[in-house]
Design a protein around this motif. Structure first.
Motif, mmCIF file in Angstrom:
data_model
loop_
_atom_site.group_PDB
_atom_site.id
_atom_site.type_symbol
_atom_site.label_atom_id
_atom_site.label_comp_id
_atom_site.label_asym_id
_atom_site.label_seq_id
_atom_site.Cartn_x
_atom_site.Cartn_y
_atom_site.Cartn_z
ATOM 1 N N ALA A 43 0.651 -1.006 0.096
ATOM 2 C CA ALA A 43 0.060 0.098 -0.234
ATOM 3 C C ALA A 43 0.858 1.310 0.077
ATOM 4 N N ALA A 44 1.810 1.316 0.763
ATOM 5 C CA ALA A 44 2.641 2.585 1.004
ATOM 6 C C ALA A 44 3.652 2.545 -0.323
ATOM 7 N N SER A 45 4.070 1.604 -1.010
ATOM 8 C CA SER A 45 4.705 1.647 -2.180
ATOM 9 C C SER A 45 3.672 2.174 -3.349
ATOM 10 N N LEU A 46 2.577 1.559 -3.331
ATOM 11 C CA LEU A 46 1.643 1.947 -4.325
ATOM 12 C C LEU A 46 1.345 3.435 -4.502
ATOM 13 N N ALA A 47 1.325 4.127 -3.110
ATOM 14 C CA ALA A 47 1.065 5.497 -2.746
ATOM 15 C C ALA A 47 2.060 6.250 -3.536
ATOM 16 N N ARG A 48 3.200 6.093 -3.266
ATOM 17 C CA ARG A 48 4.473 6.489 -4.183
ATOM 18 C C ARG A 48 4.465 6.450 -5.386
ATOM 19 N N ALA A 49 3.903 5.246 -6.093
ATOM 20 C CA ALA A 49 3.936 5.108 -7.417
ATOM 21 C C ALA A 49 2.914 5.980 -8.134
ATOM 22 N N VAL A 50 1.719 6.214 -7.239
ATOM 23 C CA VAL A 50 0.780 7.293 -7.659
ATOM 24 C C VAL A 50 1.437 8.511 -7.939
ATOM 25 N N SER A 76 3.331 5.792 -16.744
ATOM 26 C CA SER A 76 3.822 5.096 -15.858
ATOM 27 C C SER A 76 2.705 4.647 -14.942
ATOM 28 N N LEU A 77 1.711 5.247 -14.658
ATOM 29 C CA LEU A 77 0.746 4.748 -13.763
ATOM 30 C C LEU A 77 -0.203 3.834 -14.400
ATOM 31 N N CYS A 78 -0.421 3.899 -15.685
ATOM 32 C CA CYS A 78 -0.869 2.988 -16.614
ATOM 33 C C CYS A 78 -0.071 1.558 -16.643
ATOM 34 N N PHE A 79 1.306 1.711 -16.424
ATOM 35 C CA PHE A 79 2.107 0.438 -16.464
ATOM 36 C C PHE A 79 2.010 -0.278 -14.886
ATOM 37 N N VAL A 80 1.690 0.576 -13.837
ATOM 38 C CA VAL A 80 1.553 0.014 -12.384
ATOM 39 C C VAL A 80 0.140 -0.913 -12.710
ATOM 40 N N GLU A 81 -0.766 -0.193 -13.271
ATOM 41 C CA GLU A 81 -2.227 -1.004 -13.502
ATOM 42 C C GLU A 81 -2.097 -2.179 -14.176
ATOM 43 N N ILE A 82 -1.262 -2.096 -15.449
ATOM 44 C CA ILE A 82 -1.020 -3.317 -16.215
ATOM 45 C C ILE A 82 -0.381 -4.339 -15.355
ATOM 46 N N VAL A 83 0.725 -4.105 -14.731
ATOM 47 C CA VAL A 83 1.420 -5.263 -13.748
ATOM 48 C C VAL A 83 0.400 -5.905 -12.570
ATOM 49 N N LEU A 84 -0.364 -4.866 -12.172
ATOM 50 C CA LEU A 84 -1.321 -5.623 -11.350
ATOM 51 C C LEU A 84 -2.497 -6.191 -11.758
ATOM 52 N N SER A 85 -3.154 -5.856 -12.941
ATOM 53 C CA SER A 85 -4.065 -6.420 -13.825
ATOM 54 C C SER A 85 -3.653 -7.645 -14.166
ATOM 55 N N GLU A 86 -2.510 -7.829 -14.809
ATOM 56 C CA GLU A 86 -2.031 -9.024 -15.435
ATOM 57 C C GLU A 86 -1.557 -9.963 -14.353
ATOM 58 N N LEU A 137 -6.991 0.339 -2.009
ATOM 59 C CA LEU A 137 -5.458 0.494 -2.040
ATOM 60 C C LEU A 137 -5.502 2.112 -2.732
ATOM 61 N N PRO A 138 -4.453 2.846 -2.565
ATOM 62 C CA PRO A 138 -4.652 4.172 -2.899
ATOM 63 C C PRO A 138 -4.191 4.177 -4.541
ATOM 64 N N PHE A 139 -5.273 3.943 -5.434
ATOM 65 C CA PHE A 139 -4.995 4.026 -6.700
ATOM 66 C C PHE A 139 -6.191 4.567 -7.300
ATOM 67 N N PRO A 140 -6.088 5.648 -8.168
ATOM 68 C CA PRO A 140 -7.554 6.506 -8.571
ATOM 69 C C PRO A 140 -8.266 5.563 -9.217
ATOM 70 N N ALA A 141 -9.660 6.089 -9.146
ATOM 71 C CA ALA A 141 -10.586 5.487 -9.637
ATOM 72 C C ALA A 141 -10.374 5.740 -11.117
#
Length: 243
Positions: free
Chosen positions: A8-15, A145-155, A186-190
């Motif tokens: 969660a903390a690492s994802l907040a920094r990714a955002v 870059s945020l899209c690539f985070v979403e890609i990695v999570l979704s895949e 988790l702190p990921f935007p809608a």
């Protein structure tokens, strides 16, 4: 002794920015999938060849992602497909550079050509419709870059269940209630923006979940036991192990 990865903390920094995004992906891969290694990314020569063929400069964030992990299909292409550098293309209307396809061709993701000069441009998505005149590039996520985070999570939550601890549940009101009782958001935007019911990311005890518009729940445990735990907490007609 290594410090436990705080998703969660690492994802907040990714955002917050693309440096945080690449750090998140490195740490997530090491903790939940398989750590990044040399050779997981494309070579600079592959990207230069793509730029020469297309006649455009690839955005910095796209180059960094491809160089870091672009060849890792387990992080990018379990369900939908991240295009190889040689497969990148500009759509027929000349509006966007396309870098990803939905697995059945129902949608594409890209960056508007007008935004290619930005280091970390916004990402747009276009549905493949029967009425081609109705197709439009619509906002998806505000940064590549945020899209690539979403890609990695979704895949990661859509890996083959016989190889990884993943499952899918058709949701109802009871499912959503139990999901909210037993997980934290988790702190990921809608996303996508403007949708009343989009996708949201949640975390249980060593279980990552994506809930889509109250309709489906995708889950990945760090271990099979972790996935079993969430199945027990949120019983239902799980695709691979009904409870």
């Amino acid at each position: 002794m290594t410090q436990k990865f705080d998703l969660a903390a690492s994802l907040a920094r990714a955002v917050d920015g693309r440096g945080g995004a690449w750090s998140f992906i490195r740490n997530f891969a090491a903790s939940w999938v398989r750590g990044l290694e040399g050779g997981d990314g494309w070579a600079e020569a592959d990207l230069l060849a793509a730029e020469q063929r297309l006649g455009v400069r690839l955005p910095t964030a796209l180059r960094e992602a491809y160089l870091l992990f672009g060849r890792r299909q387990d992080l990018t292409s379990n369900h939908d497909t991240l295009l190889d550098p040689a497969e990148l293309y500009v759509d027929d209307a000349g509006e966007a550079l396309v870098f990803r396809h939905e697995n059945q061709g129902a949608a594409s993701w890209g960056v508007l050509l007008d935004d290619l000069q930005d280091d970390d441009p916004a990402v747009v998505m276009r549905l493949d419709l029967a009425d081609k005149s109705a197709e439009r590039w619509e906002p998806w996520l505000e940064r590549l870059s945020l899209c690539f985070v979403e890609i990695v999570l979704s895949e990661s939550v859509q890996a083959q269940a016989d190889e990884e601890p993943c499952d899918l549940l058709d949701a109802d009101d009871d499912t959503i209630g139990l999901l909210e009782e037993n997980t934290v958001r988790l702190p990921f935007p809608a996303y996508p923006p403007g949708e009343e019911n989009g996708s949201r990311w949640l975390l249980g005890q060593d279980v990552l979940l994506r809930e889509d518009a109250g309709v489906t729940v995708l889950a990945r445990g760090r271990t099979p036991a972790d996935l079993d735990r969430v199945r027990d907490l949120i019983p239902g007609d799980w695709l691979n192990d009904p409870r």
